[in-house]
Design a protein around this motif. Sequence first.
Motif, short mmCIF file in Angstrom:
data_model
loop_
_atom_site.label_atom_id
_atom_site.label_comp_id
_atom_site.label_asym_id
_atom_site.label_seq_id
_atom_site.Cartn_x
_atom_site.Cartn_y
_atom_site.Cartn_z
N SER A 177 0.85 -1.17 -0.04
CA SER A 177 0.14 -0.02 -0.19
C SER A 177 0.95 1.12 0.01
CB SER A 177 -0.94 0.08 1.01
OG SER A 177 -1.74 1.11 1.27
N ARG A 178 1.96 1.17 0.82
CA ARG A 178 2.74 2.36 0.95
C ARG A 178 3.72 2.65 -0.53
NH1 ARG A 178 5.70 1.85 6.89
NH2 ARG A 178 3.93 2.17 8.05
N SER A 210 -5.78 3.28 -0.15
CA SER A 210 -5.68 3.67 1.16
C SER A 210 -6.58 2.94 2.20
CB SER A 210 -6.06 5.42 1.48
OG SER A 210 -5.31 5.93 0.47
N HIS A 269 -6.16 5.49 -5.67
CA HIS A 269 -5.57 5.83 -4.23
C HIS A 269 -6.47 5.66 -3.14
CE1 HIS A 269 -3.70 8.01 -1.17
NE2 HIS A 269 -4.25 8.95 -1.35
N GLY A 279 2.92 8.11 1.56
CA GLY A 279 3.83 6.66 1.22
C GLY A 279 5.24 6.48 1.67
N ALA A 307 -5.36 10.78 3.50
CA ALA A 307 -5.71 10.13 2.25
C ALA A 307 -6.96 10.72 1.67
CB ALA A 307 -6.04 8.63 2.31
N SER A 350 1.19 4.02 -3.09
CA SER A 350 1.11 5.49 -2.68
C SER A 350 2.14 6.24 -3.35
CB SER A 350 1.00 5.93 -1.26
OG SER A 350 -0.28 5.34 -0.55
N ILE A 402 0.11 12.64 -0.89
CA ILE A 402 0.24 11.36 -1.28
C ILE A 402 1.68 10.83 -1.15
CG2 ILE A 402 -0.31 9.52 -2.88
CD1 ILE A 402 -2.69 11.08 -3.76
#
Length: 209
Positions: free
Chosen positions: A11-12, A198, A194, A79, A97, A15, A75
């Motif tokens: 997920s990071r 998130s 995104h 991240g 987010a 991002s 964003i």
Amino acid sequence: TVSSLCVMACSRTCSQILGLSLGTTALFAAAANTVLLFPNWDVTYLLRGLIGRHAMLGSGLWGGGLMVLTAATLISLTGWRYGCFSKSGPCQSMLTALLSSGLAFLGALICFITSGVALKDGPFCMFDVSSFNQTQAWKHGYPFKDLQNRNYLYDHSLWNSVCLEPSKAVIWHVCFFSALLCISLLQILLVVIHFINSFLGLFCSLCEK
């Protein structure tokens, strides 16, 4: 769990990629809108106030450009967990987010709507109005806006016969507003991705705890 940690890491990374992608599209949107202010690379039209209202509105500069770029920066910082985001909890990250997604979505949507209306109305140019039963022979305006039974976007024979100045005004208008339309549509798609990313990151963070 290991699976939750993997999803959070992905997920990071997502991002980071989305932030970079949105930032790039914002720069392209700003560039496209800037070019629309200088038809045929001529600054005199801008100095004389002979630029269409859609280009002068600058939605590609402040909407699809600045607003999206600001959101992309947020964003990316989220991240990379940089600065004040390094120790942020899942709820704070989700709030960031939501704010960044909302900002980018609004900017991209404004740019998308403006570009669509601009393509519908056609370019601002000098044209011969004698065929419109008016006394004045030449004027600046939107000759395709009230054109009956003919759509200039599909009838290419009108592109070089209606607008007299600037030369190739229709091609310039269609190319760059179409580019803005596509860029803003891509931005909206990236914002949706995104938001989903998130939400998955928040869900896995709560599961881990």
